[in-house]
Design a protein around this motif. Structure first.
Motif: not given
Lengths: 586, 634
Positions: A377, A393, A413, A416
């Motif tokens: 991440h 991510y 999601e 983002f």
């Protein structure tokens, strides 16, 4: 009969209280010193029940202290130190005036100082007492540690505060006791559970302070003096409980790793160690050398404790949940971009077992680079980023906070890059019956229970125009306060059942289906009237109390209704906007 | 003034310009009033320029003259001098802290005049002073002073610095029981309130304030505000600014901690449902009137008073439209309308079923009517009863004149007319139906209450003294007691012994009405301050219960003759029927339960229900109101 006439105000409550001025005279202290003493000893004024009696017939506004409290202050050794200090200042001023520099030097050498250890011990006889009262100390130290080192208070105080807060954060990281975090407009709230005590503190954002002029910094400094002493002792004790070295030292392994090439460029020698500690990226040295093994042992000991208390299954379950939360980010590798608040994020992520790093130029202590392929991440707080890696991510910092509060890794999601963030809810609010629950919280609770479909359904609904009506219905249900979803469903199913029995097509509401409904309504009305009549017969006192309670209840529902209506209005407008956009596209 | 030495070569160039002022270093203001400012080398006057430069000239000069930057003003000669290149150079050098002379070498090799090496030949050959060989006296004095001070113990050796570490295990030997006495009283400071959703940097939209709320928030005082801050929404964490009141809030918390008196507040944690008294259900206390079944219309002004006949078949009502109407209860039909000469204040049907008489009072008159309704026998016997009167031999002076009606009036039903000295407000019958009492409220005389005997046409004034404004009176249903309600008290008189037996304190401001339980041991009082007081005469002279059921002034109260019911009518337009059970057992207190709130009357001119009365046999209640109607609730 005979006897002397009893004088007024020589007995009873008038003798139990003393005004502030009298207390000050009794202690022979200036007002500033008296204040300082009260702060240090934790003495506060008392409001007498009959103020006029205590004030000897006068109604002038005065502050009263308990006479016992002031007597208690009389025996305080610090009072003498205050007087000594006063004398010292006088002598010093005189020596300066006469330009007797040797005398100045001698006086400075013998400057009277005092320690607050005994006061701390006296105010908090047990360690748990002290821990319970540490909230304010933490917030204050965190505030002072962000002050610029100019003017407002002693530099030593600021550095000491910084040191203590770093120690505290390191303790929380090592003991993994962080529970909740919340980004507010004031700063970031943290809540940790240390030895069973819930401790909440607030850290301001890292900006220069606009120092207000109407704040007495002397009072704040006195509090800080007391708090730093308390805080230091607590830190010492906490480190001891974890078998850590105090003052904290970095693990030898970590220390060698952290030995950067151009360390000198970053900070002075005297400060670099504290900086390295405050980077929070390395584990701490322990008293017993085998650090890692011990950690594992400790983790194993928790279930053993649970076995001892076999009958308390609920507790065990809670503990398991707790452990799961502690391992929330375990195995994840984070990279912090330079625009996110490094310290708070590093602190939170490390508390839940993640690996964190950042750019070398941002702070000391980064362990890997952006280019590292194993990063899972990357936390970014800008609308777009040039070079993106496929296997990680890119998320906004709120994901970390929300995940911690939800005790689970939320779907990434919604967080983002460049996505409009979902609202950030306070984890400290516990809704009671009748309170307004924001729909996001309901969604989250459903998610926690493992019902993943809720969200998907909503998304589908958003896409389909045909389902709009149904969607509205769902929304309405969401919004009706005082009833959670489950109750609603029950009611619905009940309604369906009566329908099936009655077989009267076309009529939905059970009230209007005939005599049965009428009876129900009549019964209800009767009951309501009965209650109204009974209320009429209440005693005056009880009626007052009852009215007060009912007023409070009504107010809460009114507020909840207001919030719900506002939400509905907002959703309607946003939906309309969406539709318009869609129409334009077509 | 800046003096710039001119180089020799320049001197030549500026020879004709060399105007040096010879006045010396004196303030130039001295020449303010003269046309000249000094004298040159030749002793000639130096004249001031004709026109002084003003700001505009200065500015234009600054803009246009390319040499403006190197022009200086010489005050002594009042002329502008343009600096040459060399002079500008010199200024620059001086500004940099260099030497003025270009040719000066500041790094010339130094000549070591006095060498560090000891030479065999000294520079000076002065012999050393004597004082350098003998010990100093001053120093000796000083030392001896110090020695003395040490000997006397005035100077102490320095204390060694403390070596204990700053932090250590303070609670190493903690004893949980070792709590100081002070801590028993100690109230720990409450923790800071935890933040709610509205404090979030990205709150749900419903927590943000609308424009109006925001305006209201800004106009409020800081103490009145519900939220101490304005909720704000930021799109991302990066956009969140510093909170400007952070230090303030911390400081306020500090102040709270050391300046705020602390108190333990006991929170009442009760279920509000538990506070409601457990009463028997109204359903179990039936019968009582529940619905409005009949409305008697006909009066054109407010209906002051109503009364039901002892058989329960008829109802009489008196109104402000100067009429008395007789109604049939069951049909709502107006049987008779009688015009009287004034607004009817009170009507009362004789409670004796063997007599058909109605007392009506208006202005100063009490009228006894025979409505000729119901049983003919009763009607005729009543007439006989009245005509059978024989005047006594000796005519006593009476307060009231009794007059027998004849002719047209007799046909209309008038039987006896009692003309009072003052306006009459109320008439009541004794239970037997022979005695009648009338009230003439007057604050200043003892002639307020009169008791009349119909059969003997005799009138008595029972009171010798005025005890206050009489509101209403009532006879005890069984025993020879007489109740008189003044503004705040109810007095109970024994009529046979002619003495005061009791004085009831009603705790009301102004009594409006009164009713006595048919058992005779209980009494209710309605008052204009919305209260109804229930007295148990055996228990105490203070009310057994005060009921505050009505929102406005009570106008009428009534007991039912057979059923354990009582009703009260008030200006809020409602009639409240209560179950008031009186037990024969003296130890058991009466049970009072409100059973029904009856609404129907409209409020006109702030007046609602003016009178209530029960049906003598049925659990029905009549009420008359200011909206000109009479209503029957069954």
């Amino acid at each position: 009969m005979g006897g002397l006439q009893k004088k007024k105000y020589e007995r009873g409550s008038a003798t139990n209280y003393i005004t502030r001025n009298k207390a000050r005279k009794k202690l022979q202290l200036s007002l500033a010193d008296f204040r300082r003493l009260c702060i240090l000893k934790g003495i506060y004024p008392h409001e007498p029940k009959h103020k006029k009696k205590v004030n000897k017939g006068s109604t002038a506004p005065r502050t009263f202290y308990l006479l016992k409290d002031i007597r208690f202050l009389l025996h305080e050794p610090i009072v003498r130190k205050f007087r000594e200090y006063k004398v010292f200042v006088r002598k010093l001023r005189k020596a300066y005036g006469k330009a007797e520099w040797t005398a100045v030097e001698r006086l400075r050498d013998n400057k009277p100082g005092y320690k607050l250890d005994h006061i701390i011990k006296e105010r908090y006889p047990t360690f748990i007492d002290a821990l319970r009262d540490i909230d304010d100390a933490l917030s204050m130290c965190f505030l002072f540690s962000t002050f610029a080192r100019t003017g407002k208070c002693h530099v030593q105080t600021i550095t000491l505060c910084r040191r203590l807060t770093v120690e505290w954060m390191n303790y929380v990281v090592t003991s993994r006791s962080l529970r909740k975090v919340f980004i507010s407009i004031k700063g970031i709230y943290y809540q940790a559970e240390v030895l069973g005590q819930l401790i909440t503190w607030l850290v301001p954002y890292q900006f220069a302070h606009d120092h207000p002029t109407d704040v007495d910094y002397r009072v704040m400094a006195t509090f800080t003096e007391m708090y730093t002493t308390l805080f230091g002792f607590i830190n010492f004790r906490l480190y001891q409980t974890l078998n850590l070295v105090y003052p904290p030292k970095l693990d030898s392994k970590a220390e060698s790793e952290l030995k950067a090439e151009h360390e000198e460029d970053y900070a002075m020698d005297s400060e670099s160690y504290l900086e390295k500690l405050s980077a929070l990226s390395a584990s701490l040295a322990r008293v017993v050398a085998t650090a890692e093994e011990e950690e594992e042992n400790q983790l194993d000991q928790f279930p053993a404790d649970g076995e001892d208390l076999e009958n308390m299954e609920a507790r065990e379950k809670e503990q398991k949940e707790q452990e799961a939360q502690n391992r929330l980010f375990e195995g994840l590798k984070f990279f912090l971009n330079r625009e996110v608040p490094r310290e708070s994020l590093a602190f939170i992520l490390r508390c839940f077992g993640a690996e964190v790093s950042w750019d070398k130029s941002l702070c000391i202590g980064g362990t890997y680079n952006v280019t590292d392929e194993t990063i899972t991440h990357q936390i970014v707080d800008r609308p777009d980023i040039d070079k993106q890696y496929i296997n990680r991510y890119y998320i906004q910092p709120q994901w970390v906070f929300d995940s911690v509060n939800a005790k689970m890794r939320l779907p990434v999601e919604d967080y983002f890059l460049g996505v409009t963030l979902p609202p950030h809810l306070s984890p400290f609010v516990e809704e009671k019956d009748g309170d307004y629950v924001p729909p996001e919280k309901l969604k989250l609770m459903a998610l926690q229970r493992g019902e993943k479909h809720v969200q998907e359904e909503e998304e589908d609904d958003d896409d389909d125009d045909d389902d709009e009506e149904y969607n509205d219905e769902v929304d309405d249900e969401d919004l009706t306060e005082e009833k959670n979803l489950k109750k609603m469903e029950d009611q619905r199913s009940q309604g369906k059942q009566t329908l099936a029995v009655k077989v009267t097509p076309g009529k939905v509401k059970p009230w209007e289906t005939g005599s049965v409904g009428n009876k129900v309504r009549l019964e209800k009305e009767e009951k309501a009237e009965e209650k109204r009549l009974a209320i009429m017969m209440m005693k005056k006192k009880e009626k007052y109390l009852y009215d007060k309670i009912m007023f409070g209840k009504k107010r809460t529902t009114r507020e909840a209704n207001k919030l719900a209506a506002k939400r509905k209005a907002h959703e309607d407008t946003s939906k309309a906007e969406k539709k318009q956009k869609k129409a334009k596209k077509q | 003034p800046l003096f710039i030495p001119l180089a020799q070569s320049d001197m030549k160039d500026y020879k004709h310009l060399d105007i040096r002022n010879t006045v010396g270093n004196v303030p130039m203001e001295w020449y303010q009033d003269y046309p000249h400012i000094g004298y040159n080398l030749d002793g000639k006057k130096i004249f001031k320029p004709i026109r002084n430069k003003d700001e505009l000239d200065e500015f234009l000069d600054k803009m246009e003259n390319p040499d403006y930057w190197r022009t200086v003003h010489d005050k002594t000669t009042a002329s502008d001098i343009r600096l040459t290149d060399e002079q500008v150079d010199l200024v620059h050098r001086l500004q940099k802290g260099q030497f003025g002379d270009v040719n000066f070498n500041e790094y010339e090799p130094s000549v070591d005049f006095f060498t560090n090496e000891v030479m065999i030949h000294p520079v000076t050959n002065r012999p050393q002073d004597k004082r350098s060989f003998i010990p100093s006296l001053i120093e000796k004095e000083k030392v001896s002073k110090l020695v003395h001070a040490i000997k006397m113990g005035w100077i102490k050796p320095r204390k060694p610095k403390e070596t204990t570490p700053q932090y250590y295990d303070l609670w190493a030997k903690e004893d949980p029981n070792a709590i100081l006495g002070r801590h028993k009283m100690h109230v720990p400071a409450p923790k800071m309130r935890l933040p709610g959703h509205e404090e979030s940097y990205n709150p749900p939209p419903e927590y943000l304030l609308t424009e109006e709320e925001r305006l209201v928030w800004e106009q409020q005082d800081a103490e009145d505000r519900k939220l101490p801050f304005l909720p704000q929404k930021h799109s991302c964490l990066r956009a969140v600014p510093a909170f400007s009141r952070f230090i303030h809030e911390r400081f306020e918390r500090c102040l709270d901690l050391y300046l705020c008196p602390r108190q333990r507040k006991m929170r009442v944690n009760v279920n509000p449902e538990d506070l409601i008294p457990k009463l028997p259900k109204p359903k179990d206390l039936q019968p009582f009137p529940t619905t409005m079944s009949l409305v008697y219309r006909g009066h054109t002004s407010l209906v002051r008073s109503i009364s039901a006949s002892p058989t329960g078949q008829w109802l009489v009502s008196g109104s402000d439209d100067f009429t008395v109407r007789f109604w049939e209860v069951n049909t709502g039909r107006c049987m008779k309308t009688l015009e009287v000469g004034g607004a009817v204040k009170s009507v009362a049907w004789n409670p004796n079923p063997a007599v058909c008489l109605v007392a009506v009072c208006f202005e100063r008159t009490v009228l006894l009517l025979n409505p000729s309704l119901g049983d003919r026998l009763v009607v005729s016997s009543t007439d006989q009863l009245i005509t059978a009167y024989e005047p006594p031999e000796e005519d006593k002076e009476q307060a009231v004149t009794w007059a027998l009606s004849e002719g047209l009036e007799h046909n209309m039903g008038h039987r006896l007319t009692l003309t009072h000295p003052k306006a009459v407000k109320q008439v009541v019958w004794h239970g037997k139906g022979d005695y009648l009492s009338s009230v003439m409220p007057d604050n200043s005389s003892n002639l307020q209450v009169l008791i009349h005997q119909v059969s003997k046409r005799r009138t008595q004034n029972p009171f010798r003294k005025n005890k206050g404004l009489v509101q209403c009176v009532s006879f005890h249903p069984l025993r020879p007691y007489f109740f008189v309600a003044t503004q705040r008290y109810v007095r109970v008189y024994n009529l046979i012994k002619q003495e005061l037996t009791k004085k009831l304190m009603t705790n009301c401001k102004w009594i409006s009405s009164m009713a006595i339980h048919p058992g005779g041991d209980n009494l209710i009082c309605g008052s204009y301050d919305c209260r109804l007081a229930w007295f148990d005469l055996d228990l105490s002279t203070k009310p057994y219960k005060m009921l505050r059921h009505h929102k406005k002034a009570l106008r009428g109260v009534a007991y039912h003759r057979n059923y354990p019911l009582f009703a009260s009518g008030a200006d809020d337009g409602s009639v409240i029927v209560c179950h008031g059970m009186v037990y024969n057992d003296l130890l058991q207190n009466p049970l009072i339960v409100p059973v029904k709130v009856l609404k129907g009357h409209q409020i006109t001119h702030d007046l609602g229900v003016l009178d209530v009365t029960f049906h003598p046999t049925q659990p029905w209640v009549f009420s008359s109101g200011a909206d000109t109607t009479i209503r029957l609730f069954t």
